[in-house]
Design an enzyme around this catalytic site. Structure first.
Site, PDB file in Angstrom:
ATOM      1  N   ARG A  47      33.786  14.281  46.522  1.00 47.21           N
ATOM      2  CA  ARG A  47      33.133  15.483  47.045  1.00 47.21           C
ATOM      3  C   ARG A  47      31.810  15.121  47.702  1.00 47.21           C
ATOM      4  NH1 ARG A  47      32.756  20.521  43.055  1.00 47.21           N
ATOM      5  NH2 ARG A  47      30.954  19.321  42.387  1.00 47.21           N
ATOM      6  N   THR A  60      28.024  19.628  50.990  1.00 48.10           N
ATOM      7  CA  THR A  60      28.998  20.655  51.389  1.00 48.10           C
ATOM      8  C   THR A  60      29.956  21.021  50.254  1.00 48.10           C
ATOM      9  OG1 THR A  60      30.614  19.012  52.107  1.00 48.10           O
ATOM     10  CG2 THR A  60      28.995  19.716  53.739  1.00 48.10           C
ATOM     11  N   ASP A  97      29.696  15.340  35.048  1.00 44.61           N
ATOM     12  CA  ASP A  97      30.445  14.609  36.076  1.00 44.61           C
ATOM     13  C   ASP A  97      31.493  13.723  35.384  1.00 44.61           C
ATOM     14  OD1 ASP A  97      29.791  13.342  39.235  1.00 44.61           O
ATOM     15  OD2 ASP A  97      31.214  12.383  37.874  1.00 44.61           O
ATOM     16  N   ASP A 103      31.564   9.907  36.375  1.00 43.15           N
ATOM     17  CA  ASP A 103      30.404   9.170  35.849  1.00 43.15           C
ATOM     18  C   ASP A 103      30.524   8.969  34.343  1.00 43.15           C
ATOM     19  OD1 ASP A 103      29.276   8.877  38.308  1.00 43.15           O
ATOM     20  OD2 ASP A 103      27.753  10.439  38.061  1.00 43.15           O
TER      21      ASP A 103
HETATM   22  C1  PRP Z   1      35.409  15.298  40.823  1.00 44.39           C
HETATM   23  C2  PRP Z   1      36.690  15.560  40.067  1.00 44.39           C
HETATM   24  C3  PRP Z   1      37.581  16.142  41.134  1.00 44.39           C
HETATM   25  C4  PRP Z   1      36.611  16.922  41.973  1.00 44.39           C
HETATM   26  C5  PRP Z   1      36.749  18.367  41.639  1.00 44.39           C
HETATM   27  O1  PRP Z   1      35.501  14.141  41.563  1.00 44.39           O
HETATM   28  O2  PRP Z   1      37.205  14.417  39.458  1.00 44.39           O
HETATM   29  O3  PRP Z   1      38.256  15.173  41.908  1.00 44.39           O
HETATM   30  O4  PRP Z   1      35.307  16.464  41.644  1.00 44.39           O
HETATM   31  O5  PRP Z   1      35.946  19.132  42.450  1.00 44.39           O
HETATM   32  P1  PRP Z   1      36.528  20.232  43.457  1.00 44.39           P
HETATM   33  O6  PRP Z   1      37.585  20.990  42.710  1.00 44.39           O
HETATM   34  O7  PRP Z   1      35.312  21.061  43.757  1.00 44.39           O
HETATM   35  O8  PRP Z   1      37.061  19.540  44.662  1.00 44.39           O
HETATM   36  P2  PRP Z   1      34.298  13.589  42.466  1.00 44.39           P
HETATM   37  O9  PRP Z   1      34.405  14.128  43.845  1.00 44.39           O
HETATM   38  O10 PRP Z   1      33.005  13.825  41.747  1.00 44.39           O
HETATM   39  O11 PRP Z   1      34.622  12.056  42.554  1.00 44.39           O
HETATM   40  P3  PRP Z   1      34.717  10.953  41.398  1.00 44.39           P
HETATM   41  O12 PRP Z   1      35.962  11.243  40.586  1.00 44.39           O
HETATM   42  O13 PRP Z   1      34.804   9.676  42.144  1.00 44.39           O
HETATM   43  O14 PRP Z   1      33.476  11.034  40.541  1.00 44.39           O
HETATM   44  N1  URA Z   2      33.396  17.338  39.380  1.00 45.77           N
HETATM   45  C1  URA Z   2      33.020  16.998  38.123  1.00 45.77           C
HETATM   46  O1  URA Z   2      33.134  15.830  37.731  1.00 45.77           O
HETATM   47  N2  URA Z   2      32.511  17.941  37.334  1.00 45.77           N
HETATM   48  C2  URA Z   2      32.393  19.219  37.721  1.00 45.77           C
HETATM   49  O2  URA Z   2      31.927  20.066  36.932  1.00 45.77           O
HETATM   50  C3  URA Z   2      32.783  19.560  39.031  1.00 45.77           C
HETATM   51  C4  URA Z   2      33.293  18.597  39.835  1.00 45.77           C
END
Ligand code: PRP
Ligand code: URA
Length: 206
Positions: A102, A106, A198, A201
């Site tokens: 994400r 945005t 997160d 993380d």
């Molecule tokens: C997180 C999570 C989803 C997404 C959800 O990933 O694991 O993939 O956010 O958010 P959304 O429903 O608003 O699209 P992130 O983009 O933080 O990436 P990561 O798994 O690499 O930390």
């Molecule tokens: N991605 C995450 O990892 N946590 C949230 O709460 C939303 C998006």
């Protein structure tokens, strides 16, 4: 709207550990793994089977095997945290990967990787990601898999936000969503509240 809230006492207990700010990386990983195994049981409940003959040490009898191959697709990164729990139950499953991250301003997902195994059109596809927040990542992943020919898709997450369930289901009304919890809302940064923070993380210790 095919939304399934998977309620189970052990899931509730592990989810509490996952949510806790006091849980470190090992506790987070272990609880996510346990919940994934339990979710797998429920998510696969209606997979079709066909009758096959099996020979026991005593005689032949009817047995069952899954009618279609299964493809597991974790959304990178955090979806990887749920993969082994599913693989332990679905040992023959092929694995595809969707890399989405994400954009912090945005809140829209940006794709950086996509690789699917052959035979997607004939397979039962299980898309996995702990968080369904705005729904953009999961919905974009399903768009991509449909373009590759997938028709039998289900999405499984740990925590869903009502906004994400609504947005995802508006784009893919036929795709069932399974979640261990439906939380209250999103905050101004599009994080799920109360959520777990997160997921990527916390799982990877970054
Ligand atoms: C997180 C999570 C989803 C997404 C959800 O990933 O694991 O993939 O956010 O958010 P959304 O429903 O608003 O699209 P992130 O983009 O933080 O990436 P990561 O798994 O690499 O930390
Ligand atoms: N991605 C995450 O990892 N946590 C949230 O709460 C939303 C998006």
């Amino acid at each position: 709207m095919p939304f399934h809230l998977v309620d189970h006492p052990v899931i509730r207990e592990r989810l509490t550990r996952i949510r806790s700010v006091d849980s470190g990386t090992a506790a987070f990983r272990s609880a996510l793994h346990d919940i994934s195994r339990l979710l797998c049981f429920e998510v696969t409940r209606d997979l079709e089977t066909k009758v096959v003959e099996v020979t026991t040490p005593l005689r032949k009898t009817d047995g069952h095997e899954l009618s279609r191959p299964v493809v597991l697709v974790p959304i990178l990164r955090a979806g990887v945290g749920m993969l082994n729990g599913f693989i332990e139950i679905l040992g023959d499953a092929a694995v595809g990967h969707v890399g989405l991250c994400r954009n912090e301003e945005t809140h829209l997902p940006e794709r950086y990787y996509f690789k699917m195994p052959a035979g997607l059109a004939e397979s039962e596809v299980i898309l996995i990601d702990p968080m369904l927040a705005t729904g953009g990542s999961a919905a974009d992943a399903v768009d991509e898999m449909k373009r590759e020919g997938a028709t039998r898709i289900r999405f499984v997450c740990l925590i869903a936000a009502p906004e994400g369930v609504a947005a995802f289901s508006a784009r893919h009304p036929e795709v069932p969503v399974y979640a261990a919890a439906l939380d209250e809302c999103l905050n101004e940064k599009a994080y799920i509240v109360p959520g777990l923070g997160d997921a990527g993380d916390r799982y990877f210790g970054t």
